[in-house]
Design a protein around this motif. Sequence first.
Motif, mmCIF file in Angstrom:
data_model
loop_
_atom_site.group_PDB
_atom_site.id
_atom_site.type_symbol
_atom_site.label_atom_id
_atom_site.label_comp_id
_atom_site.label_asym_id
_atom_site.label_seq_id
_atom_site.Cartn_x
_atom_site.Cartn_y
_atom_site.Cartn_z
ATOM 1 N N ASP A 128 0.804 -1.231 0.000
ATOM 2 C CA ASP A 128 0.000 0.000 0.000
ATOM 3 C C ASP A 128 0.827 1.268 0.000
ATOM 4 O OD1 ASP A 128 -2.173 -1.702 0.277
ATOM 5 O OD2 ASP A 128 -2.100 -1.604 2.471
ATOM 6 N N LEU A 129 2.159 1.108 0.112
ATOM 7 C CA LEU A 129 2.984 2.300 0.321
ATOM 8 C C LEU A 129 2.779 3.360 -0.761
ATOM 9 C CD1 LEU A 129 5.248 3.817 1.897
ATOM 10 C CD2 LEU A 129 6.888 2.635 0.431
ATOM 11 N N ILE A 130 2.926 2.959 -2.015
ATOM 12 C CA ILE A 130 2.909 3.931 -3.105
ATOM 13 C C ILE A 130 1.553 4.656 -3.194
ATOM 14 C CG2 ILE A 130 3.276 4.276 -5.590
ATOM 15 C CD1 ILE A 130 5.782 3.301 -4.212
ATOM 16 N N THR A 166 10.866 -0.452 -5.553
ATOM 17 C CA THR A 166 9.970 0.408 -4.764
ATOM 18 C C THR A 166 10.508 1.832 -4.675
ATOM 19 O OG1 THR A 166 9.312 -1.511 -3.469
ATOM 20 C CG2 THR A 166 8.776 0.648 -2.551
ATOM 21 N N LEU A 167 11.819 1.946 -4.457
ATOM 22 C CA LEU A 167 12.410 3.282 -4.377
ATOM 23 C C LEU A 167 12.234 4.026 -5.698
ATOM 24 C CD1 LEU A 167 15.672 2.612 -2.312
ATOM 25 C CD2 LEU A 167 13.474 3.513 -1.514
ATOM 26 N N ASN A 168 12.384 3.290 -6.814
ATOM 27 C CA ASN A 168 12.177 3.937 -8.119
ATOM 28 C C ASN A 168 10.749 4.432 -8.278
ATOM 29 O OD1 ASN A 168 14.622 4.086 -9.640
ATOM 30 N ND2 ASN A 168 14.646 1.848 -9.687
ATOM 31 N N ARG A 169 9.799 3.645 -7.782
ATOM 32 C CA ARG A 169 8.402 4.075 -7.870
ATOM 33 C C ARG A 169 8.138 5.293 -6.987
ATOM 34 N NH1 ARG A 169 4.551 -0.708 -6.766
ATOM 35 N NH2 ARG A 169 2.987 0.752 -7.534
ATOM 36 N N LEU A 170 8.745 5.302 -5.807
ATOM 37 C CA LEU A 170 8.598 6.477 -4.933
ATOM 38 C C LEU A 170 9.155 7.713 -5.623
ATOM 39 C CD1 LEU A 170 9.523 5.050 -1.407
ATOM 40 C CD2 LEU A 170 7.306 6.030 -2.083
ATOM 41 N N GLY A 172 9.375 8.178 -8.694
ATOM 42 C CA GLY A 172 8.418 8.500 -9.744
ATOM 43 C C GLY A 172 7.222 9.302 -9.233
ATOM 44 N N GLU A 173 6.911 9.164 -7.957
ATOM 45 C CA GLU A 173 5.829 9.951 -7.356
ATOM 46 C C GLU A 173 6.321 11.336 -6.927
ATOM 47 O OE1 GLU A 173 2.687 9.041 -7.228
ATOM 48 O OE2 GLU A 173 3.123 7.060 -8.049
ATOM 49 N N GLY A 174 7.613 11.588 -7.143
ATOM 50 C CA GLY A 174 8.160 12.895 -6.776
ATOM 51 C C GLY A 174 8.681 12.953 -5.352
ATOM 52 N N VAL A 175 8.971 11.788 -4.785
ATOM 53 C CA VAL A 175 9.517 11.751 -3.431
ATOM 54 C C VAL A 175 11.042 11.764 -3.513
ATOM 55 C CG1 VAL A 175 9.706 10.369 -1.316
ATOM 56 C CG2 VAL A 175 7.530 10.467 -2.558
ATOM 57 N N ARG A 176 11.667 12.677 -2.765
ATOM 58 C CA ARG A 176 13.135 12.656 -2.676
ATOM 59 C C ARG A 176 13.551 11.555 -1.718
ATOM 60 N NH1 ARG A 176 16.273 17.313 -3.753
ATOM 61 N NH2 ARG A 176 17.568 16.696 -1.988
ATOM 62 N N SER A 187 27.320 -2.634 3.975
ATOM 63 C CA SER A 187 27.368 -1.601 2.970
ATOM 64 C C SER A 187 26.821 -2.027 1.624
ATOM 65 C CB SER A 187 28.757 -1.034 2.795
ATOM 66 O OG SER A 187 28.594 0.188 2.108
ATOM 67 N N SER A 188 26.113 -1.105 1.066
ATOM 68 C CA SER A 188 25.489 -1.341 -0.217
ATOM 69 C C SER A 188 26.288 -0.663 -1.316
ATOM 70 C CB SER A 188 24.070 -0.791 -0.198
ATOM 71 O OG SER A 188 24.089 0.513 0.324
ATOM 72 N N MET A 189 27.609 -0.656 -1.144
ATOM 73 C CA MET A 189 28.458 -0.012 -2.151
ATOM 74 C C MET A 189 28.086 -0.460 -3.570
ATOM 75 S SD MET A 189 30.569 2.139 -1.013
ATOM 76 C CE MET A 189 31.038 2.669 0.623
ATOM 77 N N ALA A 190 27.825 -1.780 -3.689
ATOM 78 C CA ALA A 190 27.498 -2.318 -5.009
ATOM 79 C C ALA A 190 26.173 -1.757 -5.519
ATOM 80 C CB ALA A 190 27.440 -3.834 -4.950
ATOM 81 N N TYR A 191 25.291 -1.430 -4.567
ATOM 82 C CA TYR A 191 23.976 -0.937 -4.974
ATOM 83 C C TYR A 191 23.925 0.579 -5.061
ATOM 84 C CZ TYR A 191 22.372 -5.642 -4.268
ATOM 85 O OH TYR A 191 22.208 -6.981 -4.373
ATOM 86 N N LEU A 192 24.921 1.204 -4.413
ATOM 87 C CA LEU A 192 24.888 2.660 -4.292
ATOM 88 C C LEU A 192 24.644 3.333 -5.638
ATOM 89 C CD1 LEU A 192 24.990 4.662 -2.058
ATOM 90 C CD2 LEU A 192 27.477 4.751 -2.266
ATOM 91 N N LYS A 193 25.307 2.822 -6.672
ATOM 92 C CA LYS A 193 25.166 3.456 -7.982
ATOM 93 C C LYS A 193 23.788 3.206 -8.585
ATOM 94 C CE LYS A 193 27.025 -0.407 -10.567
ATOM 95 N NZ LYS A 193 28.009 -0.944 -11.497
ATOM 96 N N ARG A 194 23.091 2.190 -8.072
ATOM 97 C CA ARG A 194 21.778 1.868 -8.649
ATOM 98 C C ARG A 194 20.623 2.449 -7.845
ATOM 99 N NH1 ARG A 194 20.910 -4.097 -9.046
ATOM 100 N NH2 ARG A 194 18.980 -3.313 -9.935
ATOM 101 N N LEU A 195 20.915 2.908 -6.640
ATOM 102 C CA LEU A 195 19.837 3.434 -5.802
ATOM 103 C C LEU A 195 19.442 4.832 -6.273
ATOM 104 C CD1 LEU A 195 20.934 2.366 -2.201
ATOM 105 C CD2 LEU A 195 19.186 1.332 -3.667
ATOM 106 N N PRO A 196 18.134 5.053 -6.456
ATOM 107 C CA PRO A 196 17.697 6.349 -6.957
ATOM 108 C C PRO A 196 17.627 7.388 -5.841
ATOM 109 C CG PRO A 196 15.798 4.934 -6.633
ATOM 110 C CD PRO A 196 17.009 4.117 -6.265
ATOM 111 N N VAL A 197 18.716 7.542 -5.092
ATOM 112 C CA VAL A 197 18.684 8.461 -3.955
ATOM 113 C C VAL A 197 19.362 9.786 -4.288
ATOM 114 C CG1 VAL A 197 18.599 6.613 -2.241
ATOM 115 C CG2 VAL A 197 20.805 7.530 -2.941
ATOM 116 N N ASP A 198 19.001 10.806 -3.512
ATOM 117 C CA ASP A 198 19.522 12.148 -3.727
ATOM 118 C C ASP A 198 20.605 12.508 -2.717
ATOM 119 O OD1 ASP A 198 17.225 13.129 -5.629
ATOM 120 O OD2 ASP A 198 16.242 12.147 -3.925
ATOM 121 N N THR A 199 20.523 11.875 -1.543
ATOM 122 C CA THR A 199 21.332 12.329 -0.422
ATOM 123 C C THR A 199 21.842 11.164 0.421
ATOM 124 O OG1 THR A 199 19.901 14.282 -0.278
ATOM 125 C CG2 THR A 199 21.280 13.835 1.631
ATOM 126 N N LEU A 200 23.050 11.309 0.929
ATOM 127 C CA LEU A 200 23.574 10.400 1.950
ATOM 128 C C LEU A 200 23.587 11.135 3.273
ATOM 129 C CD1 LEU A 200 26.798 8.631 0.573
ATOM 130 C CD2 LEU A 200 24.401 7.936 0.386
#
Length: 280
Positions: A128-130, A166-170, A172-176, A187-200
Motif C-alpha cells: 500500500d505504500l505507493i 519500490t524506491l524507483n516508484r517512490l 516516480g511519485e516525486g519523493v526525494r 554496505s550497499s556499495m554495489a547498490y549505491l550506484k543503482r539506488l535512486p537516492v539524492d542524499t547520503l
Amino acid sequence: RAKNRGRDQVCRYTADLAAIASHRLALESDLRAALADAQFELHYQPKIGSADGRVMGFEALLRWNRPGHGRVSPLEFIPLAEELGLLVPIGAWVITQACRQMAQWRDQGLGRIRVAVNLSPSQLKSADLIDGVRASMTSHGIEPNELEMEVTESMMMDDPEQAIATLNRLRGEGVRLSIDDFGTGYSSMAYLKRLPVDTLKLDRNFITGIDKDTRDADLCAGMIALAHKLGLSVIAEGVETEAQRSALVERACDVFQGYLFSPPMAAADVAAFLKGKVVA
Ligand code: C2E
Ligand code: MG
Ligand code: MG
Ligand code: MG
C-alpha cells in the motif's frame, strides 16, 4: 548457605524475568492502542545548509505520548512496533501527518517547507505504500520534491531488487530519497550506484569524533567525496559542536543536522524558529 544463596539468586532472576515480561506486555498493549487514541506526534528537526545557513527542510521524528509515562523515545518503541507489525499503519499515519503539517505551514504563509520522514523495513515492503503516499500528497497539495523519505542500507538487504523497484516508484511519485545512518549498515556499495537516492546522511557515529579522531575525519572526507562523485549531496547528522561543524565545512559537507542548530521541536514552534531565516 551457598545453596541458599544460589536459590535466592535464581528467585531474583526469575522475578526479574517476570518483571521484564510484564513490562513488555504492558508496553505492547499500550502500543496497540496508541494510534487509535491519537497519542503519536511528530517533532521536527531542521536541516541547515552549510554554505549559507539556509533551512533546507526538517526531519519528522515520531514521538509517543504514552499515558502515565510521558514522552517515549522512538528507540524504545520502534523496534517493538516493527516486530508487532504496527509500523505499517503507524508509518502511514506519519506520512499523512507530515503532508498535513506541510500544507498547514504553507497555508499559514511559511512557504513550502520540505519534510523528510523515516521509513521502516516493513513499510518499504508494504503493497500500500505507493498508493498511500500518492493519496497523502494529492490531498494536501504537496508538490514533487517537497516530501522526502529516509531509508537505511539494511532495508535493502533482504530483497535488493524489490527495494530498488519500490524506491524507483517512490521517486516516480516525486519523493526525494536519502540513505539514513550511512556507513553503519552492511554496505550497499554495489547498490549505491543503482539506488535512486539524492542524499547520503552520514551517521552520527562518524561525526562525534570528526574534530579529534583523524580516522573518523578521513572516513567522512572519503564518504563525502564518494557521494559527490555520484552526484549525491551529503548531510551530517548529530552535529553538536562548533568544532564538528567547521571540520565538516572543511570537508565540503553540504547540510547539517544536530543539536548545535536545534533539537527536534513541536510543529507549533517551527514558525518562531524560522523567523529571520531563509528557507531554501
Ligand atoms: P534517525 O532517523 O537517525 O534520527 C536521528 C536521531 O538523532 C533522532 O533521534 C534525533 O532526535 C537524534 N539527534 C538529532 N540531533 C542530534 C544530536 O546532535 N545529538 C544526538 N545525540 N542526537 C541527535 P530520535 O528522534 O530519538 O529517533 C531515533 C530513531 O528512531 C531515528 O533515527 C529513526 O531511526 C527512528 N524513527 C524516528 N521516527 C521514526 C518514524 O516516524 N518512523 C520510523 N520507521 N522510524 C523512526
Ligand atoms: Mg532519519
Ligand atoms: Mg539518521
Ligand atoms: Mg543515526
